[in-house]
Design a protein around this motif. Sequence first.
Motif, mmCIF file in Angstrom:
data_model
loop_
_atom_site.group_PDB
_atom_site.id
_atom_site.type_symbol
_atom_site.label_atom_id
_atom_site.label_comp_id
_atom_site.label_asym_id
_atom_site.label_seq_id
_atom_site.Cartn_x
_atom_site.Cartn_y
_atom_site.Cartn_z
ATOM 1 N N ASP A 77 50.254 -64.118 78.416
ATOM 2 C CA ASP A 77 50.194 -65.137 77.264
ATOM 3 C C ASP A 77 49.429 -66.510 77.387
ATOM 4 N N GLU A 78 48.620 -66.720 76.362
ATOM 5 C CA GLU A 78 48.042 -68.093 76.591
ATOM 6 C C GLU A 78 48.657 -69.192 76.925
ATOM 7 N N ASP A 79 49.915 -69.261 76.410
ATOM 8 C CA ASP A 79 50.833 -70.364 76.771
ATOM 9 C C ASP A 79 51.057 -70.919 78.099
ATOM 10 N N ASP A 80 51.380 -69.589 78.868
ATOM 11 C CA ASP A 80 51.878 -69.572 80.232
ATOM 12 C C ASP A 80 50.410 -69.289 81.135
ATOM 13 N N GLY A 81 49.460 -69.142 80.587
ATOM 14 C CA GLY A 81 48.229 -68.946 81.431
ATOM 15 C C GLY A 81 47.992 -69.632 82.607
ATOM 16 N N VAL A 82 47.964 -70.875 82.441
ATOM 17 C CA VAL A 82 47.623 -71.834 83.768
ATOM 18 C C VAL A 82 48.621 -71.389 84.713
ATOM 19 N N TYR A 83 49.781 -71.616 84.556
ATOM 20 C CA TYR A 83 50.978 -71.018 85.646
ATOM 21 C C TYR A 83 50.652 -69.795 86.083
ATOM 22 N N TYR A 84 50.374 -68.792 85.384
ATOM 23 C CA TYR A 84 50.053 -67.414 86.072
ATOM 24 C C TYR A 84 48.646 -67.423 86.827
ATOM 25 N N LYS A 85 47.773 -68.293 86.133
ATOM 26 C CA LYS A 85 46.407 -68.348 87.234
ATOM 27 C C LYS A 85 46.679 -68.813 88.577
ATOM 28 N N TYR A 86 47.453 -69.959 88.470
ATOM 29 C CA TYR A 86 47.605 -70.678 89.803
ATOM 30 C C TYR A 86 48.810 -70.345 90.745
ATOM 31 N N LYS A 133 39.600 -76.734 91.219
ATOM 32 C CA LYS A 133 40.268 -77.817 91.637
ATOM 33 C C LYS A 133 40.558 -78.933 90.538
ATOM 34 N N SER A 134 39.771 -79.198 89.567
ATOM 35 C CA SER A 134 40.087 -79.870 88.460
ATOM 36 C C SER A 134 40.973 -79.459 87.630
ATOM 37 N N GLU A 135 40.853 -78.365 87.269
ATOM 38 C CA GLU A 135 41.885 -77.778 86.406
ATOM 39 C C GLU A 135 43.216 -77.720 86.881
ATOM 40 N N TYR A 136 43.443 -77.616 88.110
ATOM 41 C CA TYR A 136 44.680 -77.390 88.893
ATOM 42 C C TYR A 136 45.067 -78.896 88.783
#
Length: 177
Positions: free
Chosen positions: A58-67, A165-168
């Motif tokens: 799910d796009e809303d949780d995307g960054v969490y699952y990515k990192y 790095k920047s995104e995190y």
Amino acid sequence: MDFETLKQQIEEAAKKAFLEMYEKHGAENIYSFALYSDERAMTVCPSSNTVETLKEIDEDDGVYYKYEPAEWTHEMEGADQDFNEICTHLRRELDQHDEDDEWFQQFQAKLYTSCIEVLEKLKNENFFKNTIGKDIFLIFTVSDYEFEKQDLKDIIIRLNDNEYKSEYLEWMETWGN
């Protein structure tokens, strides 16, 4: 414990794990690799993830699952025997010092530092880039344990010279807001 020997074992296991993941899942576009331990410093394990897996999130949780390595598809996969031997060695060492809190604090810190140094060495040698042709996101983390925010930031900066790095770091700025 001889931490130089341990670092060498972790490095060899990490390389082997990543190569196994690339062999099995390279077509899925691997973008990340992690080493992680636990709060009691009894384990060292690899984790990796692919861009293909992120398409299902799910796009809303995307960054969490990515990192977040605990959420990655290939957690505790690769070089199983090598990492099991490392964990057995760590547990034996811990059992010998079961009630020495000061010793444990030093041991835990040395183990965590060793894992970070291994990832940094592999990054500086371009191991990941030479294997798959691109930079990937690297992290060291500990299950059921939170690094101080600045310490985590330092780990991310130390291990990543790329867009991850920047995104995190931008994502970290949203924590607690």
